[in-house]
Write a protein that holds these residues in place. Structure first.
Motif, PDB file in Angstrom:
ATOM      1  N   ARG A 176      26.945  23.274  50.220  1.00 28.20           N
ATOM      2  CA  ARG A 176      27.906  23.401  49.130  1.00 28.20           C
ATOM      3  C   ARG A 176      29.140  22.613  49.554  1.00 28.20           C
ATOM      4  NH1 ARG A 176      29.898  29.186  46.813  1.00 28.20           N
ATOM      5  NH2 ARG A 176      31.431  28.279  45.378  1.00 28.20           N
ATOM      6  N   HIS A 177      29.568  21.693  48.690  1.00 27.68           N
ATOM      7  CA  HIS A 177      30.652  20.778  49.080  1.00 27.68           C
ATOM      8  C   HIS A 177      31.861  20.907  48.156  1.00 27.68           C
ATOM      9  CE1 HIS A 177      32.292  17.255  51.019  1.00 27.68           C
ATOM     10  NE2 HIS A 177      32.311  16.553  49.901  1.00 27.68           N
TER      11      HIS A 177
ATOM     12  N   TRP B  49      26.281  19.740  47.305  1.00 30.59           N
ATOM     13  CA  TRP B  49      26.310  20.436  46.002  1.00 30.59           C
ATOM     14  C   TRP B  49      27.746  20.484  45.462  1.00 30.59           C
ATOM     15  CZ3 TRP B  49      21.662  19.788  45.147  1.00 30.59           C
ATOM     16  CH2 TRP B  49      20.601  20.385  45.810  1.00 30.59           C
ATOM     17  N   GLU B  50      27.839  20.308  44.166  1.00 31.33           N
ATOM     18  CA  GLU B  50      29.159  20.352  43.535  1.00 31.33           C
ATOM     19  C   GLU B  50      29.599  21.774  43.213  1.00 31.33           C
ATOM     20  OE1 GLU B  50      28.883  17.903  40.062  1.00 31.33           O
ATOM     21  OE2 GLU B  50      28.562  16.076  41.237  1.00 31.33           O
ATOM     22  N   ASN B  51      28.623  22.703  43.166  1.00 29.98           N
ATOM     23  CA  ASN B  51      28.963  24.082  42.788  1.00 29.98           C
ATOM     24  C   ASN B  51      28.090  25.055  43.545  1.00 29.98           C
ATOM     25  OD1 ASN B  51      27.367  22.577  40.327  1.00 29.98           O
ATOM     26  ND2 ASN B  51      26.374  24.480  40.954  1.00 29.98           N
ATOM     27  N   GLY B  52      28.484  26.343  43.487  1.00 29.07           N
ATOM     28  CA  GLY B  52      27.659  27.406  44.049  1.00 29.07           C
ATOM     29  C   GLY B  52      26.480  27.664  43.122  1.00 29.07           C
ATOM     30  N   GLN B  53      25.819  28.781  43.312  1.00 32.93           N
ATOM     31  CA  GLN B  53      24.702  29.223  42.483  1.00 32.93           C
ATOM     32  C   GLN B  53      23.412  28.450  42.701  1.00 32.93           C
ATOM     33  OE1 GLN B  53      25.787  29.658  38.299  1.00 32.93           O
ATOM     34  NE2 GLN B  53      27.912  30.035  38.827  1.00 32.93           N
TER      35      GLN B  53
ATOM     36  N   ARG C 136      40.601  26.232  51.273  1.00 32.75           N
ATOM     37  CA  ARG C 136      39.307  26.828  51.054  1.00 32.75           C
ATOM     38  C   ARG C 136      38.933  26.861  49.582  1.00 32.75           C
ATOM     39  NH1 ARG C 136      37.997  30.660  53.559  1.00 32.75           N
ATOM     40  NH2 ARG C 136      39.297  30.052  55.273  1.00 32.75           N
ATOM     41  N   ALA C 137      37.727  27.274  49.394  1.00 29.93           N
ATOM     42  CA  ALA C 137      37.283  27.819  48.140  1.00 29.93           C
ATOM     43  C   ALA C 137      36.902  26.912  46.999  1.00 29.93           C
ATOM     44  CB  ALA C 137      38.284  28.818  47.633  1.00 29.93           C
ATOM     45  N   ASP C 138      36.393  27.584  46.085  1.00 27.75           N
ATOM     46  CA  ASP C 138      35.760  27.106  44.885  1.00 27.75           C
ATOM     47  C   ASP C 138      36.827  27.003  43.799  1.00 27.75           C
ATOM     48  OD1 ASP C 138      34.433  27.599  42.381  1.00 27.75           O
ATOM     49  OD2 ASP C 138      34.254  29.690  42.911  1.00 27.75           O
ATOM     50  N   THR C 139      36.660  26.043  42.919  1.00 31.75           N
ATOM     51  CA  THR C 139      37.699  25.809  41.935  1.00 31.75           C
ATOM     52  C   THR C 139      37.284  26.245  40.547  1.00 31.75           C
ATOM     53  OG1 THR C 139      36.832  23.616  41.580  1.00 31.75           O
ATOM     54  CG2 THR C 139      38.614  23.842  43.188  1.00 31.75           C
ATOM     55  N   SER C 140      36.259  27.090  40.455  1.00 30.57           N
ATOM     56  CA  SER C 140      35.819  27.445  39.109  1.00 30.57           C
ATOM     57  C   SER C 140      36.736  28.479  38.468  1.00 30.57           C
ATOM     58  CB  SER C 140      34.364  27.910  39.121  1.00 30.57           C
ATOM     59  OG  SER C 140      34.228  28.984  40.011  1.00 30.57           O
ATOM     60  N   SER C 141      37.727  28.924  39.187  1.00 31.07           N
ATOM     61  CA  SER C 141      38.742  29.768  38.577  1.00 31.07           C
ATOM     62  C   SER C 141      40.069  29.499  39.277  1.00 31.07           C
ATOM     63  CB  SER C 141      38.344  31.234  38.731  1.00 31.07           C
ATOM     64  OG  SER C 141      38.171  31.509  40.102  1.00 31.07           O
ATOM     65  N   PRO C 142      41.171  29.754  38.576  1.00 30.33           N
ATOM     66  CA  PRO C 142      42.453  29.553  39.231  1.00 30.33           C
ATOM     67  C   PRO C 142      42.711  30.733  40.149  1.00 30.33           C
ATOM     68  CG  PRO C 142      42.793  30.480  37.068  1.00 30.33           C
ATOM     69  CD  PRO C 142      41.310  30.279  37.219  1.00 30.33           C
ATOM     70  N   PHE C 143      43.577  30.573  41.106  1.00 31.49           N
ATOM     71  CA  PHE C 143      43.923  31.691  41.963  1.00 31.49           C
ATOM     72  C   PHE C 143      45.141  32.416  41.434  1.00 31.49           C
ATOM     73  CE2 PHE C 143      41.281  29.034  44.414  1.00 31.49           C
ATOM     74  CZ  PHE C 143      40.371  29.984  44.831  1.00 31.49           C
ATOM     75  N   PHE C 144      46.048  31.612  40.936  1.00 31.60           N
ATOM     76  CA  PHE C 144      47.278  32.180  40.423  1.00 31.60           C
ATOM     77  C   PHE C 144      47.307  31.843  38.942  1.00 31.60           C
ATOM     78  CE2 PHE C 144      51.873  32.364  39.730  1.00 31.60           C
ATOM     79  CZ  PHE C 144      52.121  33.609  40.287  1.00 31.60           C
ATOM     80  N   ASP C 145      46.894  32.769  38.120  1.00 31.62           N
ATOM     81  CA  ASP C 145      46.715  32.483  36.705  1.00 31.62           C
ATOM     82  C   ASP C 145      47.907  32.959  35.873  1.00 31.62           C
ATOM     83  OD1 ASP C 145      46.373  35.187  36.735  1.00 31.62           O
ATOM     84  OD2 ASP C 145      44.257  35.160  36.192  1.00 31.62           O
ATOM     85  N   LEU C 146      47.743  32.860  34.585  1.00 31.89           N
ATOM     86  CA  LEU C 146      48.828  33.222  33.671  1.00 31.89           C
ATOM     87  C   LEU C 146      49.239  34.677  33.806  1.00 31.89           C
ATOM     88  CD1 LEU C 146      48.398  31.789  30.084  1.00 31.89           C
ATOM     89  CD2 LEU C 146      50.445  31.882  31.528  1.00 31.89           C
TER      90      LEU C 146
END
Ligand code: X5A
Ligand code: ZN
Length: 655
Positions: free
Chosen positions: A211-212, A243-247, A551-561
């Motif tokens: 996973r990259h 890989w561009e994503n997990g799963q 770190r981490a995956d970007t499929s969600s923000p960490f600090f959201d609205l």
């Protein structure tokens, strides 16, 4: 005994399979046995599963032997050997903690040296036996793992590079007649250490699938990209499938095997195969976020058994869900024993991103492996599974308990067959839809502005811009990737805040030995810290957070609205998903022209650690201090002498 399985034409064809396991490798642990995913129960769980399945009696079982320094020295520096050798005996616990803190994701205790020598020795011993034909194949159930360990640096839970040591041993024992070695690294993380050790060596074909996430997944950076193909005579003998994503699951891995690894292996014709067998891409793993089933691992292994007359050595690397790793190893060892037929399931298709990656790898490598030049048929690559958008569930977090790694209904049984995975049939544009969905937060957050307030090296604009545009400013040892949205800050302004600036930690990858800046999240009217504010979007702020905490995956923000709306009242929000980064505490500092001012620093708990001496307070290295001075001077806040004195005071005054 399972005679029927072992008989072919009435002649018993018992395969000799070696197993190494040794309880002494459980002695390596975190200092106070603090919880950690890479813990002794991993190898115990595997061993117990093999015992209860009656497998160990059908194998030849060996206790571990310590590796000799001369074999380690073929891939590691003497400096590295001395570090690992002396870490247990010649150091006090606090000296060990300080030593470990210099490295990325490393812990040491009194048992670390011995375990490291046993792990490498175990892999080497069975490798020699397989090479000599005394065993057909073997599985080394070892820890600590090895594939992240570099020539002169332990890393990512790895001390010695076990597989690399065994590989160079084979190459140096000419009488074994091993001239070509295939290393398959299916751990979910890139095998950066092994890649570097055989970078220029055409005798070793290194293949890593991992996973990259475009360089955001551990070990972050470009090392795992498919453009990294080796150098000089070794060019073409390094293959990365990023890989561009997990799963990713059985279908994705089988596709990488069928369309990259297997055709190349047919050309390469290895004399022996070593597998860096991490099981953190297994379904249920808390760090990997992928979905290989035990049956999937058996399929991948079976496809390799047709080479090198089945001479295969598997060495455990990562894998952090005890049930998943035990079942996966069991499936592999059963296959080594019996080579039974396995049915491939075609219930699930690879992701669109999987085909995109496979095509890109084939194209890049086709110069060296002409068999990869053929275009993949459209009717094959157009069948794709949709990617399910995830919310903050797949950060590469060492202390994640894994409860987020799987959809709720899949958490119980990690051996669920592919057909139960709720992935729907192919839709031609499913991938575009879902790739967009997994990054949908970006467009929303790109409409909101915040002031990102910097107090450390980011006060130097050229250094901060590395986080936006990507790049490496003066004094930095490593480049940054930049944000997805590379547009420049809309405005820059300065202010001071009543918080204490201080410097801590012993070393960082970007700046080398020395401390880096932190802001005490607790305010104090006696203090005055200069801050350079950049008006950027909340989307960009999230990309800065990611880079500060690597770190981490970007499929969600960490600090959201939601977090932004609540911070005004809560003052600071500590981000769980980034909790082992040093700057995951987002601090609210008021508003400027109605736009919230936020910064990122350590937590209050960290501040306690600094005060008690548990985490070292440490003056910044010269390059880092120079960058701060440059920022303050170019920002016209202080003269050079004043800036030097300001940094000096912050780095000497007690907290
Ligand atoms: C061997 C292995 C993972 C390191 C992850 C650090 N290492 N966050 O799986
Ligand atoms: Zn791993």
């Amino acid at each position: 005994m399972d005679l029927p399985h072992d008989q072919t034409n009435g002649i018993q064809q018992r395969r000799r399979v070696g197993l190494v396991y040794d309880e002494r490798m459980c002695r390596h642990s975190t200092p106070d046995n603090e919880p950690h995913p890479e813990n002794p129960n991993r190898i115990r769980a595997i061993w117990n599963r093999l015992v209860s399945a009656g497998i160990t009696q059908r194998c030849e079982v060996f206790r571990a032997k310590e590796v000799e320094d001369k074999y380690i020295a073929a891939v590691h520096t003497n400096n590295h050997i001395n570090l690992i050798k002396t870490i247990s005996s010649k150091k006090t616990p606090s000296q060990r903690n300080r030593a470990a803190a210099k490295y990325n994701s490393i812990f040491f205790n009194e048992g670390s040296s011995e375990s490291a020598y046993l792990a490498a020795g175990s892999v080497l011993e069975v490798t020699e036996k397989v090479a000599k034909g005394e065993l057909n194949s073997a599985f080394a159930i070892v820890r600590p793992p090895g594939h992240h360990a570099e020539e002169n640096e332990p890393m990512g839970f790895c001390l010695y590079n076990n597989v690399a040591i065994a590989t160079s041993f084979l190459l140096n024992q000419k009488e074994l007649g091993i001239n070509k070695i295939l290393i398959v690294d299916w751990d979910v993380h890139h095998g950066n250490g092994t890649q570097k050790m055989f970078w220029k060596d055409p005798r070793v074909l290194f293949f890593s699938v991992h996973r990259h996430e475009h360089g955001y997944f551990y070990p972050a950076g470009d090392d795992g990209s498919h453009f990294m193909m080796g150098e000089g005579p070794g060019l073409g003998y390094n293959i990365n499938v990023p890989w561009e994503n997990g799963q990713c699951g059985d279908a994705d891995y089988v596709a990488a095997w069928d369309h990259i690894l297997i055709p190349v292996a047919k050309e390469f014709k290895p004399d022996i195969i070593l597998i860096s067998a991490g099981f953190d891409a297994a379904i249920g793993d808390p760090l990997g976020g992928c979905r290989i089933t035990p049956n999937g691992y058996a399929i991948l292994l079976k496809k390799l058994m047709e080479f090198s007359s089945g001479k295969i050595i598997m060495a455990l690397e990562g894998g952090y869900n005890l049930t998943s790793i035990a079942n996966s190893v069991l499936a592999c060892v059963e296959l080594l024993l019996e080579d039974k037929p396995i049915t491939e399931s075609f219930d699930v298709y690879p992701f669109g991103s999987t085909w995109r990656v496979i095509k890109a790898v084939r194209e890049e490598l086709s110069t060296y492996w002409p068999i990869l030049a053929d275009k993949l048929p459209e009717n094959l690559t157009s069948r794709v599974a949709p990617l399910v958008p995830t919310y903050s569930s797949e950060s590469d977090d060492e202390y994640d308990d894994g409860s987020n790694a799987l959809p709720e209904d899949l958490q119980e049984d990690v051996t669920i067959p592919l057909s139960k995975l709720k992935l729907t049939e192919d839709t031609h544009d499913a991938d575009q839809v879902t790739a967009a969905a997994s990054q949908a937060w970006r467009s929303e957050l790109s409409k909101i502005d915040v002031w990102y307030a910097s107090f450390g090296s980011n006060m130097s604009e050229s250094r901060f811009l590395c986080y936006i545009e990507g790049g490496q400013a003066e004094g930095m040892k490593r480049p940054c990737r930049g944000a997805v949205d590379k547009s420049q800050p809309k405005e820059v302004l300065w202010k001071t805040v009543p918080h204490r600036l201080f410097f801590g930690r012993e070393s960082t990858v970007t700046w080398g030995p020395g401390g880096v800046a932190f802001l005490n999240p607790e305010s104090n009217d006696q203090e005055k810290t200069f801050m350079c504010l950049y008006k950027i979007t909340l989307e960009q702020f999230n990309d800065v957070l990611l880079q500060e905490n690597t770190r981490a995956d970007t499929s969600s923000p960490f600090f959201d609205l939601k977090a932004l709306n609540s911070i005004e009242y809560e003052k600071n929000v500590s981000l769980e998903a980034l909790k082992d980064g040093w700057y995951h505490n987002v601090l609210y500092l008021g508003k400027e022209s109605d736009v919230p001012v936020i910064t990122m620093t350590c937590t209050r708990a960290h501040v306690e650690g600094f005060k008690s001496g548990k985490i070292p307070i440490c003056a910044p290295p010269k390059e880092y201090a120079d960058t701060l001075v440059r920022g303050l001077v170019q920002g016209k806040q202080l003269s050079e002498d004043e800036a030097i004195a300001y940094i000096q005071e912050a780095s000497t005054k007690p907290l």
